[in-house]
Design an enzyme around this catalytic site. Structure first.
Site, mmCIF file in Angstrom:
data_model
loop_
_atom_site.group_PDB
_atom_site.id
_atom_site.type_symbol
_atom_site.label_atom_id
_atom_site.label_comp_id
_atom_site.label_asym_id
_atom_site.label_seq_id
_atom_site.Cartn_x
_atom_site.Cartn_y
_atom_site.Cartn_z
ATOM 1 N N GLU A 80 0.806 -1.220 0.000
ATOM 2 C CA GLU A 80 0.000 0.000 0.000
ATOM 3 C C GLU A 80 0.841 1.274 0.000
ATOM 4 O O GLU A 80 0.343 2.357 -0.295
ATOM 5 C CB GLU A 80 -0.938 0.002 1.218
ATOM 6 C CG GLU A 80 -2.050 -1.041 1.112
ATOM 7 C CD GLU A 80 -2.799 -1.260 2.413
ATOM 8 O OE1 GLU A 80 -2.328 -0.761 3.468
ATOM 9 O OE2 GLU A 80 -3.840 -1.943 2.384
ATOM 10 N N GLU A 111 8.172 -21.324 8.174
ATOM 11 C CA GLU A 111 8.481 -20.364 9.242
ATOM 12 C C GLU A 111 9.687 -20.786 10.065
ATOM 13 O O GLU A 111 10.255 -19.980 10.806
ATOM 14 C CB GLU A 111 7.266 -20.141 10.141
ATOM 15 C CG GLU A 111 6.930 -21.267 11.077
ATOM 16 C CD GLU A 111 5.837 -20.894 12.069
ATOM 17 O OE1 GLU A 111 5.966 -21.301 13.244
ATOM 18 O OE2 GLU A 111 4.872 -20.199 11.694
#
Length: 293
Positions: A80, A111
């Site tokens: 964004e 992870e």
């Protein structure tokens, strides 16, 4: 071993033991409580935003590192920034464990992958800022990158939902959002994820303020690359400069779509003067417009 807060259950009936209406209310209440927990991290969030702004101003790179749900929050934030604040894409980078999923599949084992940390850190400099996220505060992937980044002299911002955890202990700025237990134990896409997204929103918007990319509550450095945003850009120029829509459109064309420059052109400066004023005042419109009054 003690469970992290994000792995515990709240002290009330489980959501599968009540009706849908009650379960929905429990989930909403938990989300509200998670957002409320951000108040305790407001000072750290404010300091983190200044470091982010300084990094962009100095030509450094903002680097996000996370896994799973935290990685999705980081992805949303970094994607964004160019459109909302005009942050150059070459000053932004995202490292998500396993890569950004294109098919909705996020393998859990990624992870734990710390082997990538050395390769990722090799491109990090002391001019950069790492924003590492982990709800537990101990996810190996972001923790390993944070360790390497710190060793290379980069600024490290750590965001976690459990206190006194490895990531927060490594970080120069520890943003601890001590959210309540999840209504679905361990599912940090709920309360912890919501809180992380709000914290990132605050940090990046405060960064935009520091950089002068917000004026009178408007996104004056947005990238107008579609019809809706071109209309928004024209409206911003029209409102701030106090001119007609046609004059705003003409100013935007003259400024090659640069909203700040267009505002100054519509206010009476020529393009060269507008660019020079913004350079002198480090991208902040207020003093440029005051100088033109």
């Amino acid at each position: 071993m003690l469970l992290r807060q994000t792995e515990n259950l709240p002290d009330h009936p489980a959501i599968d033991a009540v009706g849908p209406d009650v379960a929905a209310k429990m989930m909403l209440d938990a989300q509200v409580a998670a957002v409320g927990a951000i108040a305790g991290a407001s000072d750290a969030i404010t300091r983190a935003a200044q470091v982010m702004a300084d990094t962009i101003t100095s030509g450094g790179t903002l680097i996000y590192a996370a896994a799973g749900s935290s990685g999705l929050m980081a992805l949303a934030d970094v994607c964004e920034l160019p459109g909302t604040f005009g942050i150059p894409t070459d000053q932004l980078r995202l490292h998500m464990a396993g890569g950004v999923p294109a098919d909705g599949h996020m393998p859990g084992q990624t992870e734990d992958d710390t082997d990538q940390a050395d390769a990722i850190a090799a491109d990090i400099t002391q001019n950069d800022c790492l924003i590492a996220l982990s709800a537990s505060g101990s996810t190996p992937f972001p923790v390993a990158i944070a360790e390497k980044a710190a060793a290379r002299g980069a600024s490290v911002i750590g965001i976690a939902n459990n206190p006194d955890t490895p990531l927060l202990n490594i970080a120069d700025i520890a943003v601890c959002i001590h959210t309540p237990p999840e209504v679905l134990a361990g599912s940090t896409r709920l309360g912890a994820g919501t809180a992380q997204k709000v914290a990132l929103n605050m940090m990046s918007t405060l960064m935009g303020l520091h950089l002068g990319h917000v004026y009178q509550g408007r996104m004056v450095n947005l990238i107008a690359d579609n019809a809706k945003l071109r209309e928004r850009a024209a409206g911003i120029v029209r409102t701030i400069a106090g001119v007609t829509d046609q004059k705003a459109q003409t100013a935007l064309e003259t400024a090659n779509g640069n909203v700040k420059v267009a505002i100054l052109i519509a206010s009476g400066l020529d393009p060269v003067q507008a660019q020079q004023a913004l350079k002198v005042h480090k991208g902040h419109l207020g003093p440029c417009l005051a100088r033109n009054d």
